[in-house]
Design an enzyme around this catalytic site. Structure first.
Site, PDB file in Angstrom:
ATOM      1  N   GLU A 148       0.685  -1.068   0.109  1.00  0.00           N
ATOM      2  CA  GLU A 148       0.049   0.042  -0.037  1.00  0.00           C
ATOM      3  C   GLU A 148       1.013   1.236  -0.092  1.00  0.00           C
ATOM      4  O   GLU A 148       1.910   1.206   0.535  1.00  0.00           O
ATOM      5  CB  GLU A 148      -0.854  -0.067   1.434  1.00  0.00           C
ATOM      6  CG  GLU A 148      -1.694   1.159   1.278  1.00  0.00           C
ATOM      7  CD  GLU A 148      -2.384   1.233   2.781  1.00  0.00           C
ATOM      8  OE1 GLU A 148      -3.631   1.792   2.791  1.00  0.00           O
ATOM      9  OE2 GLU A 148      -1.535   0.837   3.918  1.00  0.00           O
TER      10      GLU A 148
ATOM     11  N   HIS B  17       2.531   4.425   0.861  1.00  0.00           N
ATOM     12  CA  HIS B  17       2.941   5.220   2.193  1.00  0.00           C
ATOM     13  C   HIS B  17       3.567   6.359   1.819  1.00  0.00           C
ATOM     14  O   HIS B  17       4.611   6.816   2.371  1.00  0.00           O
ATOM     15  CB  HIS B  17       3.756   4.309   3.258  1.00  0.00           C
ATOM     16  CG  HIS B  17       2.931   3.343   3.719  1.00  0.00           C
ATOM     17  ND1 HIS B  17       2.220   2.211   3.299  1.00  0.00           N
ATOM     18  CD2 HIS B  17       2.525   3.341   5.258  1.00  0.00           C
ATOM     19  CE1 HIS B  17       1.493   1.561   4.262  1.00  0.00           C
ATOM     20  NE2 HIS B  17       1.706   2.161   5.301  1.00  0.00           N
TER      21      HIS B  17
ATOM     22  N   ASP C 179       3.776  -1.757   5.779  1.00  0.00           N
ATOM     23  CA  ASP C 179       2.801  -2.565   6.589  1.00  0.00           C
ATOM     24  C   ASP C 179       3.097  -4.049   6.956  1.00  0.00           C
ATOM     25  O   ASP C 179       2.586  -4.681   7.550  1.00  0.00           O
ATOM     26  CB  ASP C 179       1.229  -2.044   6.092  1.00  0.00           C
ATOM     27  CG  ASP C 179       0.605  -0.985   6.318  1.00  0.00           C
ATOM     28  OD1 ASP C 179       1.117  -0.086   7.176  1.00  0.00           O
ATOM     29  OD2 ASP C 179      -0.332  -0.807   5.791  1.00  0.00           O
TER      30      ASP C 179
ATOM     31  N   HIS D  53      -1.855  -3.323   9.157  1.00  0.00           N
ATOM     32  CA  HIS D  53      -2.672  -2.587   8.290  1.00  0.00           C
ATOM     33  C   HIS D  53      -4.041  -2.431   8.650  1.00  0.00           C
ATOM     34  O   HIS D  53      -4.708  -3.439   9.075  1.00  0.00           O
ATOM     35  CB  HIS D  53      -2.628  -3.455   6.921  1.00  0.00           C
ATOM     36  CG  HIS D  53      -3.560  -2.797   5.806  1.00  0.00           C
ATOM     37  ND1 HIS D  53      -3.381  -1.567   5.297  1.00  0.00           N
ATOM     38  CD2 HIS D  53      -4.384  -3.286   5.051  1.00  0.00           C
ATOM     39  CE1 HIS D  53      -4.166  -1.451   4.309  1.00  0.00           C
ATOM     40  NE2 HIS D  53      -5.053  -2.351   4.259  1.00  0.00           N
TER      41      HIS D  53
ATOM     42  N   GLU E 266      -6.862  -1.884   7.929  1.00  0.00           N
ATOM     43  CA  GLU E 266      -8.188  -2.331   7.408  1.00  0.00           C
ATOM     44  C   GLU E 266      -8.198  -3.859   7.395  1.00  0.00           C
ATOM     45  O   GLU E 266      -9.288  -4.534   7.063  1.00  0.00           O
ATOM     46  CB  GLU E 266      -8.229  -1.975   5.986  1.00  0.00           C
ATOM     47  CG  GLU E 266      -8.511  -0.464   5.608  1.00  0.00           C
ATOM     48  CD  GLU E 266      -7.257   0.465   5.658  1.00  0.00           C
ATOM     49  OE1 GLU E 266      -6.161  -0.048   6.204  1.00  0.00           O
ATOM     50  OE2 GLU E 266      -7.538   1.474   5.251  1.00  0.00           O
TER      51      GLU E 266
ATOM     52  N   HIS F  15      -1.602   7.162   9.170  1.00  0.00           N
ATOM     53  CA  HIS F  15      -1.055   6.768   7.973  1.00  0.00           C
ATOM     54  C   HIS F  15      -0.011   7.508   7.494  1.00  0.00           C
ATOM     55  O   HIS F  15      -0.186   8.496   6.961  1.00  0.00           O
ATOM     56  CB  HIS F  15      -2.081   6.641   7.033  1.00  0.00           C
ATOM     57  CG  HIS F  15      -1.731   5.723   5.817  1.00  0.00           C
ATOM     58  ND1 HIS F  15      -1.401   4.293   5.650  1.00  0.00           N
ATOM     59  CD2 HIS F  15      -1.520   6.209   4.495  1.00  0.00           C
ATOM     60  CE1 HIS F  15      -0.976   3.934   4.721  1.00  0.00           C
ATOM     61  NE2 HIS F  15      -1.079   4.995   3.989  1.00  0.00           N
TER      62      HIS F  15
ATOM     63  N   GLU G   4       4.524   5.973  11.918  1.00  0.00           N
ATOM     64  CA  GLU G   4       5.164   4.973  10.673  1.00  0.00           C
ATOM     65  C   GLU G   4       6.364   5.255  10.162  1.00  0.00           C
ATOM     66  O   GLU G   4       7.442   4.563  10.247  1.00  0.00           O
ATOM     67  CB  GLU G   4       4.115   4.594   9.574  1.00  0.00           C
ATOM     68  CG  GLU G   4       3.033   3.828  10.115  1.00  0.00           C
ATOM     69  CD  GLU G   4       1.982   3.311   8.974  1.00  0.00           C
ATOM     70  OE1 GLU G   4       1.617   2.232   9.094  1.00  0.00           O
ATOM     71  OE2 GLU G   4       1.770   4.252   8.194  1.00  0.00           O
TER      72      GLU G   4
END
Length: 257
Positions: free
Chosen positions: A33, A35, A44, A119, A121, A176, A181
């Site tokens: 994904e 970033h 992730d 992650h 989700e 995010h 992170e």
């Protein structure tokens, strides 16, 4: 026997030896994904794997290869599916992959599993996969497996968040590709971070609802939902110290060790 806690680095006899010793298996579930323009697509996967590796060393465990794809990125927590390189699974697909891996671990003698989501989700698909695996193992006569599911970002001290966000923590969803992170990645995989490309178009100001398809301008064009320019490896160390200590404590409590 190799000293490694990484399952992929063990031979099958070495894996069998770990199982005989009662090793806890850790399964990181990540995503491929976006970033932001400053970090790689595998954040992730990298972060839950790094935390699982450290916790496994502390509690006598092994780390199964991470699942590298996650459930669909959502605009309010991951930027969304429209960013190049974000490759996702349907919820049903992900739940079946989790089912198969957990069931396979149980079939080969593992009786304690920690499913660690990296992650946001992935949570509900992971829950479904765990439930399906336990049902099928029980059907096959294996009724003594215990699974813990956790999200590593929940395991952080309030005082650490206050130290990182003196003006107030914006919430996990908006972090995010942002300060948390980025700081962790600067610590564990600095080669995957380019601080010269940290954007300044955030933070996102999104409503309390989702809209499909997401309208133009719903999130910052960079895909970074808050701000990352203050990130540092030192702050990453504050976070990982909390994550590892508190996850290990939770694992010991959860399995009655």
């Amino acid at each position: 026997m190799k000293d490694s806690v990484m399952m992929a680095e063990l031979s099958w006899p070495e894996f069998a030896g770990k199982v005989k010793e009662g090793a806890i298996a850790f399964l990181p579930i990540g995503a491929t994904e976006q970033h932001g323009p400053h970090m790689g697509l595998g954040v992730d996967v990298v972060l839950p794997t790094a935390i699982c590796e450290r916790v496994a060393r502390a509690v006598g465990g092994i780390v199964a290869p991470a699942i590298p794809y996650g459930y669909k990125s959502q605009p309010r927590s991951g930027g969304g599916e429209g960013f190049p390189g974000t490759i996702s699974l349907d919820a049903n697909t992900l739940s079946l992959v989790v089912r198969d891996v957990v069931r396979g671990l149980g079939t080969h003698g593992i009786r304690r599993v920690v499913v660690c989501c990296g992650h946001f989700e992935n949570v509900w698909a992971a829950i479904e996969g765990i439930d399906l695996a336990l049902r099928e193992l029980k059907r096959d006569g294996i009724a003594d497996m215990t699974v813990l599911r956790l999200e590593y970002w929940d395991f952080v001290r309030r005082e650490t968040l206050d130290r990182l966000f003196p003006e107030g923590f914006p919430g996990t969803e908006l972090e995010h590709a942002s300060l948390l992170e980025t700081s962790l990645m600067l610590l564990v995989r600095p080669d995957m971070v380019d601080m010269s490309k940290v954007p300044s178009d955030g933070p996102a100001r999104v409503p309390l609802y989702d809209r499909y398809p997401a309208p133009a301008g719903f999130i910052p064009p960079s895909g970074v939902l808050a701000r990352a320019e203050r990130a540092s490896a030192e702050q990453g160390q504050w976070l990982i110290d909390d994550h590892v200590e508190l996850v290990a404590k939770g694992v010991r409590e959860g399995f009655g060790l």
